[in-house]
Design a protein around this motif. Structure first.
Motif: not given
Ligand SMILES: Nc1ncnc2c1ncn2[C@@H]1O[C@H](COP(=O)(O)OP(=O)(O)OP(=O)(O)O)[C@@H](O)[C@H]1O
Ligand SMILES: Cc1ncc(CO)c(N)n1
Length: 274
Positions: A146-161, A170-178
């Motif tokens: 699943k694509k991750i664009n939002t914080i809600a997507d991060i939470k969904k991905a974590a639940d899946h894992l 731990i979903i690392k945010g090094g690649h986020l556009a911040d």
């Protein structure tokens, strides 16, 4: 002295893989042992060759360590093939050693460090026996489909894992556009979660950041810190290593594995409990 093990690929350029792991272990005063899964011909500009090790010889290396040492934590990095993953999972499943899985897939230059056919093996064989998994955003997308664009997507991905059985994601945010902060998101199977934030450093010298972070995490878990303490301390280690980066080579230079010992008191990590 605690003994820890990294199961990963060799980076001839010294900034990632086995070499980053051993440098990190040494700095954090644990005794590092290794199982090499592949050799890479690599520098700060990219990977020019990969030579995988036969799964049977990966098994022989890991068995040699388990037959002799009392190992307090194991991490995996580049695993390359499903044959290697099956072999490792089978052996580690029979131990109760904490396992930290850094699901390395591609190098900064885009070269593949994990065959496509091996992704399922990580999900079905390695994550169910792992304590912590540390994907970056593209790795989390590949593992969950699943694509991750939002914080809600991060939470969904974590639940899946977490549904695979792994205790902590731990979903690392090094690649986020911040452009301001580097934020990592931590989720536990029991529903607890927090995020941790440090100032983003403007540098191209980020070769091996993921390897170094997961190696520091492994060292701190091996030393007996709680998982949460180990995660926060590993974030300090990588923040300082990036802040005091080394301008070596002509591409994405390595981080500075020495920095934590000199500066650890000066590094602040902001924690947001959720
Ligand atoms: N420019 C930066 N400044 C501060 N921290 C960073 C920066 N880039 C990455 N980090 C941090 O470094 C750690 C590793 O994250 P990252 O997402 O870069 O891993 P990765 O992509 O797996 O690394 P690798 O290139 O080794 O595969 C995380 O804690 C992340 O927040
Ligand atoms: C051997 C190896 N492992 C991991 C990475 C990812 O940083 C890399 N570039 N090389």
């Amino acid at each position: 002295m605690q003994v820890v093990t990294t199961i990963a690929g060799s980076d001839s350029g010294g900034g990632a893989g086995i070499q980053a792991d051993l440098k990190t272990f040494q700095e954090l005063k644990v005794f590092g042992t290794t199982v090499i899964t592949a050799l890479t011909a690599q520098n700060t500009r990219g990977v020019s060759g990969v030579l995988p090790i036969e799964a049977a010889f990966v098994k022989q290396q890991l068995q040699a360590l388990l037959d002799d040492f009392s190992i307090s934590a194991v991490k995996t990095g580049m695993l390359f093939s499903s044959a290697i993953i099956h072999t490792i999972a089978q052996i580690i499943a029979d131990t109760n050693i904490p396992l930290i899985v850094d699901p390395v897939m591609i190098a900064k230059g885009g070269e593949s460090l994990l065959q496509q056919e091996a992704i399922d093996a990580i999900i079905h064989y390695l994550l169910p026996i792992a304590t912590i998994v540390t994907p970056n955003i593209p790795e989390a997308e590949t593992l969950t489909g699943k694509k991750i664009n939002t914080i809600a997507d991060i939470k969904k991905a974590a639940d899946h894992l977490l549904a695979t059985g792994v205790h902590c994601a731990i979903i690392k945010g090094g690649h986020l556009a911040d452009a301001t902060n580097a934020t990592d998101y931590v989720f536990f199977k029991n529903g607890q979660a927090f995020s941790m934030q440090t100032p983003r450093i403007a540098t191209k010298n980020t070769h091996g950041t993921g390897c170094t972070f997961s190696a520091a995490l492994t060292a701190f878990v091996g030393r007996g810190l709680t998982i949460k303490e180990a995660i926060i301390e590993a974030k300090k280690f990588i923040q300082l290593a990036i802040t005091h980066d080394l301008a070596l080579g002509h591409g994405h230079g390595p981080t500075n594995h020495f920095a934590y010992q000199n500066d650890k008191k000066s590094c602040e990590v902001t924690i947001y409990e959720s």
